[in-house]
Design a protein around this motif. Structure first.
Motif, PDB file in Angstrom:
ATOM      1  N   LEU A 174       0.892  -1.210   0.069  1.00  0.00           N
ATOM      2  CA  LEU A 174       0.372   0.401  -0.056  1.00  0.00           C
ATOM      3  C   LEU A 174       0.630   1.364  -0.018  1.00  0.00           C
ATOM      4  CD1 LEU A 174      -2.601  -1.137   2.342  1.00  0.00           C
ATOM      5  CD2 LEU A 174      -2.946  -0.707   0.370  1.00  0.00           C
ATOM      6  N   LYS A 175       0.565   2.047  -0.583  1.00  0.00           N
ATOM      7  CA  LYS A 175       1.266   3.417  -0.729  1.00  0.00           C
ATOM      8  C   LYS A 175       0.387   4.401  -0.189  1.00  0.00           C
ATOM      9  CE  LYS A 175       3.061   1.519  -4.226  1.00  0.00           C
ATOM     10  NZ  LYS A 175       2.759   0.349  -4.108  1.00  0.00           N
ATOM     11  N   ALA A 176       1.297   5.223   0.969  1.00  0.00           N
ATOM     12  CA  ALA A 176      -0.113   6.424   1.814  1.00  0.00           C
ATOM     13  C   ALA A 176      -0.431   7.743   0.505  1.00  0.00           C
ATOM     14  CB  ALA A 176       1.157   6.803   2.613  1.00  0.00           C
ATOM     15  N   LEU A 177      -1.667   7.865   0.834  1.00  0.00           N
ATOM     16  CA  LEU A 177      -1.843   8.820   0.044  1.00  0.00           C
ATOM     17  C   LEU A 177      -2.265  10.190   0.562  1.00  0.00           C
ATOM     18  CD1 LEU A 177      -3.817  10.083  -2.738  1.00  0.00           C
ATOM     19  CD2 LEU A 177      -5.522   9.084  -1.796  1.00  0.00           C
ATOM     20  N   TYR A 178      -1.885  11.480  -0.275  1.00  0.00           N
ATOM     21  CA  TYR A 178      -2.279  13.071   0.713  1.00  0.00           C
ATOM     22  C   TYR A 178      -3.006  13.431  -0.693  1.00  0.00           C
ATOM     23  CZ  TYR A 178       1.182  10.716   3.654  1.00  0.00           C
ATOM     24  OH  TYR A 178       2.330  10.216   4.783  1.00  0.00           O
ATOM     25  N   SER A 179      -3.316  14.427  -0.151  1.00  0.00           N
ATOM     26  CA  SER A 179      -3.803  15.616  -1.176  1.00  0.00           C
ATOM     27  C   SER A 179      -3.237  16.953  -0.812  1.00  0.00           C
ATOM     28  CB  SER A 179      -5.321  15.699  -1.485  1.00  0.00           C
ATOM     29  OG  SER A 179      -5.920  16.177   0.033  1.00  0.00           O
ATOM     30  N   TYR A 180      -3.027  17.728  -1.260  1.00  0.00           N
ATOM     31  CA  TYR A 180      -2.260  19.570  -0.742  1.00  0.00           C
ATOM     32  C   TYR A 180      -2.831  20.050  -1.888  1.00  0.00           C
ATOM     33  CZ  TYR A 180       1.196  18.511  -5.074  1.00  0.00           C
ATOM     34  OH  TYR A 180       1.492  18.269  -6.253  1.00  0.00           O
ATOM     35  N   THR A 181      -3.210  21.585  -2.039  1.00  0.00           N
ATOM     36  CA  THR A 181      -3.296  22.703  -2.106  1.00  0.00           C
ATOM     37  C   THR A 181      -2.543  23.436  -3.013  1.00  0.00           C
ATOM     38  OG1 THR A 181      -5.867  22.228  -1.201  1.00  0.00           O
ATOM     39  CG2 THR A 181      -5.425  24.202  -2.375  1.00  0.00           C
ATOM     40  N   GLU A 182      -2.581  23.765  -3.950  1.00  0.00           N
ATOM     41  CA  GLU A 182      -1.950  25.075  -5.002  1.00  0.00           C
ATOM     42  C   GLU A 182      -2.820  26.100  -4.793  1.00  0.00           C
ATOM     43  OE1 GLU A 182      -0.070  23.976  -7.900  1.00  0.00           O
ATOM     44  OE2 GLU A 182       1.759  22.676  -6.900  1.00  0.00           O
ATOM     45  N   SER A 183      -2.763  27.876  -4.016  1.00  0.00           N
ATOM     46  CA  SER A 183      -3.162  28.985  -4.098  1.00  0.00           C
ATOM     47  C   SER A 183      -2.830  29.899  -5.103  1.00  0.00           C
ATOM     48  CB  SER A 183      -3.770  29.064  -3.031  1.00  0.00           C
ATOM     49  OG  SER A 183      -4.654  28.025  -2.348  1.00  0.00           O
ATOM     50  N   SER A 184      -3.094  30.185  -5.415  1.00  0.00           N
ATOM     51  CA  SER A 184      -2.435  31.795  -5.987  1.00  0.00           C
ATOM     52  C   SER A 184      -3.324  32.798  -6.305  1.00  0.00           C
ATOM     53  CB  SER A 184      -2.413  31.924  -8.196  1.00  0.00           C
ATOM     54  OG  SER A 184      -3.455  31.585  -8.330  1.00  0.00           O
ATOM     55  N   GLU A 185      -2.577  33.647  -6.140  1.00  0.00           N
ATOM     56  CA  GLU A 185      -3.248  34.729  -5.350  1.00  0.00           C
ATOM     57  C   GLU A 185      -3.163  35.974  -6.313  1.00  0.00           C
ATOM     58  OE1 GLU A 185      -0.647  37.420  -2.702  1.00  0.00           O
ATOM     59  OE2 GLU A 185      -0.363  35.944  -1.324  1.00  0.00           O
ATOM     60  N   SER A 186      -4.519  36.970  -6.115  1.00  0.00           N
ATOM     61  CA  SER A 186      -5.138  37.835  -7.114  1.00  0.00           C
ATOM     62  C   SER A 186      -4.279  38.391  -7.890  1.00  0.00           C
ATOM     63  CB  SER A 186      -6.206  38.587  -6.746  1.00  0.00           C
ATOM     64  OG  SER A 186      -5.795  39.439  -6.007  1.00  0.00           O
ATOM     65  N   GLN A 187      -4.266  39.044  -8.682  1.00  0.00           N
ATOM     66  CA  GLN A 187      -2.799  39.666  -9.826  1.00  0.00           C
ATOM     67  C   GLN A 187      -4.205  40.583 -10.938  1.00  0.00           C
ATOM     68  OE1 GLN A 187      -0.926  36.574 -12.754  1.00  0.00           O
ATOM     69  NE2 GLN A 187       1.238  38.473 -12.894  1.00  0.00           N
ATOM     70  N   THR A 188      -2.932  41.793 -10.338  1.00  0.00           N
ATOM     71  CA  THR A 188      -3.264  42.827 -11.409  1.00  0.00           C
ATOM     72  C   THR A 188      -2.317  42.849 -12.499  1.00  0.00           C
ATOM     73  OG1 THR A 188      -4.041  44.742  -9.280  1.00  0.00           O
ATOM     74  CG2 THR A 188      -3.050  45.103 -11.449  1.00  0.00           C
ATOM     75  N   VAL A 189      -3.420  42.789 -13.714  1.00  0.00           N
ATOM     76  CA  VAL A 189      -2.747  42.756 -15.279  1.00  0.00           C
ATOM     77  C   VAL A 189      -3.586  44.017 -15.882  1.00  0.00           C
ATOM     78  CG1 VAL A 189      -2.333  40.520 -14.932  1.00  0.00           C
ATOM     79  CG2 VAL A 189      -4.199  40.792 -16.215  1.00  0.00           C
ATOM     80  N   TYR A 190      -2.775  44.333 -16.504  1.00  0.00           N
ATOM     81  CA  TYR A 190      -3.702  45.018 -17.689  1.00  0.00           C
ATOM     82  C   TYR A 190      -4.074  44.002 -19.055  1.00  0.00           C
ATOM     83  CZ  TYR A 190      -1.884  48.624 -15.003  1.00  0.00           C
ATOM     84  OH  TYR A 190      -1.066  49.340 -13.426  1.00  0.00           O
ATOM     85  N   GLN A 191      -5.153  44.543 -19.364  1.00  0.00           N
ATOM     86  CA  GLN A 191      -5.596  43.951 -20.618  1.00  0.00           C
ATOM     87  C   GLN A 191      -5.955  44.464 -22.237  1.00  0.00           C
ATOM     88  OE1 GLN A 191      -9.240  41.553 -19.488  1.00  0.00           O
ATOM     89  NE2 GLN A 191      -8.802  39.985 -20.820  1.00  0.00           N
ATOM     90  N   LEU A 192      -5.334  44.128 -22.839  1.00  0.00           N
ATOM     91  CA  LEU A 192      -5.244  45.128 -24.334  1.00  0.00           C
ATOM     92  C   LEU A 192      -6.770  44.904 -24.585  1.00  0.00           C
ATOM     93  CD1 LEU A 192      -3.593  45.828 -26.650  1.00  0.00           C
ATOM     94  CD2 LEU A 192      -4.272  43.435 -27.924  1.00  0.00           C
ATOM     95  N   VAL A 193      -7.040  46.532 -25.611  1.00  0.00           N
ATOM     96  CA  VAL A 193      -8.329  46.920 -24.892  1.00  0.00           C
ATOM     97  C   VAL A 193      -9.004  46.492 -26.383  1.00  0.00           C
ATOM     98  CG1 VAL A 193     -10.147  48.790 -25.486  1.00  0.00           C
ATOM     99  CG2 VAL A 193      -8.558  48.821 -23.145  1.00  0.00           C
ATOM    100  N   SER A 194     -10.120  45.635 -27.001  1.00  0.00           N
ATOM    101  CA  SER A 194     -10.528  45.357 -28.119  1.00  0.00           C
ATOM    102  C   SER A 194     -11.399  45.864 -28.225  1.00  0.00           C
ATOM    103  CB  SER A 194     -10.085  43.621 -27.950  1.00  0.00           C
ATOM    104  OG  SER A 194     -11.045  42.905 -27.467  1.00  0.00           O
TER     105      SER A 194
END
Length: 358
Positions: A174-194
């Protein structure tokens, strides 16, 4: 008186009769006496004894008695018995021993990731129940249970996660099963105006160029100066800006390149976020003004297929924001293509849960 003496007549034998008759049994003889009596006087005239031999036992079929099933801890067995069908006597008894069932054991081994204290294997009898162990806590991970297959950063939990009580039916790794969470913070970007928004209010980058290899960014200046050459630092190539572009979004943007657009009546003002100077029109020059001028600082904005037309009310001859071959922003008689605005927006943070045995 005269006495006459008669000669004896002799005994007259009657028919023989049987007496003392006893039937023989399986183990004892029987017999009878055959006697003759005198008819006249009843005297016993003769006796002949006949002996009948014992019959002997008649064995019946074997029967099984005292049957005991064997177990893992003790022997079993049974008796095979033969009885006489006539008298019921036990004629024979044979006891058969059945050996105890051999104890079968299996081993469960447990694999944990490097850095986690090893979990000792468990050896247990077949069909017994054990409680599956839990490894020591692993910082940043949640232990979910045990699985039989290796798993590396899967985005869905596997089926058949083993926990709690387990019935042992064979060797198992048997193998030990784990979970982990990767979180990203909100990011300010500049989006091309179309396309043109209903309201241009917001924060923007202003660029010129058909592609990233030939892209230039407008930088805010301080005080009342003209954007009349590239030497005053007002125009910076994308390669030297420190910004990063991906999927038509600019990130890692310095405030020196940010312009705040605000509405004033039916016009807009464009103001450096770093220097607070206004973007203005001075003949064919693009100018920086430290204070607002209702004559030179009023702009109207439109968009066609991503190309921005920025028109200033300060000059009827040179009303359009443009770009010089000398590599700086200027005003001109016509609106060029490749003037682009990039609006500030926030990409919300996200989280992803991964599943692993590593």
């Amino acid at each position: 008186r005269s006495h006459v003496t008669l000669a004896p007549q002799g005994h007259r034998p009657a028919a023989a009769v049987r007496e003392n008759e006893t039937a023989p049994s399986c183990t004892e003889a029987g017999g009878y006496d055959e006697l003759v009596y005198c008819k006249t006087c009843g005297e016993e005239l003769s006796r002949e004894t006949t002996v009948l031999e014992a019959l002997g036992h008649t064995p019946g079929e074997e029967v099984v008695e005292n049957e005991v099933e064997p177990s893992y801890n003790s022997e079993g067995g049974y008796d095979t018995v033969v009885y006489c069908t006539r008298c019921g006597a036990e004629l024979s008894r044979v006891h058969t021993v059945i050996p105890a069932i051999p104890v079968i054991t299996y081993t469960l081994s447990f694999s944990v990731p490097a850095g986690v204290l090893a979990v000792e294997p468990i050896t247990a009898e077949e069909n017994s129940f054990i409680t599956l162990p839990s490894p020591e806590p692993r910082p940043g991970y949640s232990f979910l249970g045990w699985v039989t297959e290796d798993l590396s950063a899967a985005d869905a939990a596997p089926e058949n996660i083993l926990t709690g009580s387990w019935q042992v039916t064979g060797d198992l790794s048997l193998k030990a099963l784990y979970s982990y969470t990767e979180s990203s913070e909100s990011q300010t970007v500049y989006q091309l105006v179309s396309s043109a928004p209903s309201d241009w209010t917001g924060s923007y980058l202003i660029t010129y160029g058909p592609d990233l290899n030939n892209l230039y960014v407008l930088k805010g200046l301080s005080g009342n100066v003209n954007y009349e050459s590239s030497s005053n630092g007002s125009t910076v190539s994308y390669a030297n800006s420190g910004m990063h572009c991906e999927n038509n979004c600019m990130s890692e943007v310095s405030s020196a390149f940010v312009w705040n657009i605000a509405k004033t009546g039916s016009y807009y003002t464009i103001r450096s976020a770093q220097t607070n100077s206004y973007l203005a029109n001075k003949s064919y020059y693009l100018q920086s003004l430290s204070s607002y001028s209702s004559t030179y600082c009023r702009w109207t904005l439109s968009c066609n297929n991503g190309n921005i037309t920025a028109r200033n009310s300060g000059s009827s001859r040179y009303p359009y924001l443009s770009f010089s071959s000398g590599i700086y922003f200027m005003m001109n008689t016509t609106a060029p293509s490749s003037i682009c605005f990039w609006k500030q927006t926030t990409i919300p943070g996200s989280s992803v849960t991964w599943y692993t045995t590593e």
